[in-house]
Write a protein that holds these residues in place. Structure first.
Motif, mmCIF file in Angstrom:
data_model
loop_
_atom_site.group_PDB
_atom_site.id
_atom_site.type_symbol
_atom_site.label_atom_id
_atom_site.label_comp_id
_atom_site.label_asym_id
_atom_site.label_seq_id
_atom_site.Cartn_x
_atom_site.Cartn_y
_atom_site.Cartn_z
ATOM 1 N N GLN A 142 0.838 -1.200 0.000
ATOM 2 C CA GLN A 142 0.000 0.000 0.000
ATOM 3 C C GLN A 142 0.868 1.244 0.000
ATOM 4 O O GLN A 142 1.674 1.463 0.902
ATOM 5 N N ASP B 28 -0.661 7.084 -0.943
ATOM 6 C CA ASP B 28 -1.877 7.670 -1.507
ATOM 7 C C ASP B 28 -2.936 6.627 -1.851
ATOM 8 O O ASP B 28 -3.902 6.922 -2.544
ATOM 9 N N GLU B 29 -2.759 5.405 -1.362
ATOM 10 C CA GLU B 29 -3.691 4.317 -1.682
ATOM 11 C C GLU B 29 -4.491 3.929 -0.442
ATOM 12 O O GLU B 29 -3.952 3.882 0.662
ATOM 13 N N THR B 30 -5.763 3.631 -0.655
ATOM 14 C CA THR B 30 -6.635 3.301 0.474
ATOM 15 C C THR B 30 -6.493 1.850 0.933
ATOM 16 O O THR B 30 -6.756 1.544 2.094
ATOM 17 N N ILE B 31 -6.093 0.958 0.015
ATOM 18 C CA ILE B 31 -5.857 -0.446 0.371
ATOM 19 C C ILE B 31 -4.619 -0.931 -0.388
ATOM 20 O O ILE B 31 -4.247 -0.352 -1.408
ATOM 21 N N GLU C 49 -2.255 -2.876 -2.948
ATOM 22 C CA GLU C 49 -2.488 -3.278 -4.340
ATOM 23 C C GLU C 49 -2.898 -4.746 -4.450
ATOM 24 O O GLU C 49 -3.780 -5.093 -5.230
ATOM 25 N N ALA D 148 -6.532 -5.060 -3.590
ATOM 26 C CA ALA D 148 -7.386 -4.484 -4.637
ATOM 27 C C ALA D 148 -7.473 -5.420 -5.849
ATOM 28 O O ALA D 148 -8.564 -5.637 -6.390
ATOM 29 N N LYS E 14 0.451 -8.447 0.607
ATOM 30 C CA LYS E 14 0.177 -7.018 0.751
ATOM 31 C C LYS E 14 1.271 -6.208 1.441
ATOM 32 O O LYS E 14 1.030 -5.096 1.875
#
Length: 157
Positions: free
Chosen positions: A23, A26-29, A31, A34, A53
């Motif tokens: 993560q 700037d990412e909420t979860i 990669e 996702a 993750k």
């Protein structure tokens, strides 16, 4: 998911799918999470999907995925990885470096992004092999200097 379904049809077994990526700020979860969610929403078998993750770069993608494969006792000599077409060469190098003897499949990159993507990969490859490139540059400079000096009438011996 078409590829996984084709593998299941051909071999009778649905392949393991490992989605790898950490993560960013700037990412909420992560990669990996996702990508797993996307795959599940598009028909992937939930019992064959795993998310890695924690990785922050391609080397860690491969190294951490290898740990998952080893834990699951999955053959490290069989399988494929998927990434962007411009990134496949470098990713394959990392896969082999960590002990995954697998090939890669490259996904198409949008035309507008190609110049930036290839420049980024070129710089990354140069950075990965600093000593070899430094030696090559020094040899080129040495040969050029000798040619210049000999061409201007200086005798070396």
């Amino acid at each position: 998911m078409d590829f996984a379904a084709a593998q299941e049809k051909k071999t009778g077994q649905y392949p393991w799918l490992i989605f790898s990526g950490g993560q960013g700020g700037d990412e909420t979860i992560p990669e990996g999470v996702a990508m797993k969610q996307y795959a599940l929403a598009h028909g992937a078998h939930p019992d064959k999907c795993l998310a890695e993750k924690k990785s922050q770069n391609t080397y860690e993608n491969m190294a951490f995925s290898k740990k998952i494969l080893t834990r699951k006792q999955i053959d490290l000599n069989k399988g494929l990885f998927s990434t962007s077409d411009y990134h496949t060469f470098r990713a394959a190098g990392y896969a082999r470096y960590v002990g995954l003897h697998i090939d890669g499949i490259g996904a198409k990159t949008s035309n507008f992004f190609i110049p930036n993507a290839f420049l980024r990969e070129y710089i990354a490859l140069m950075a990965n092999h600093k000593k070899a490139h430094l030696i090559a540059i020094l040899l080129i400079l040495l040969v050029s200097a000798v040619n210049f000096l000999v061409g201007n009438g200086l005798q070396l011996f």
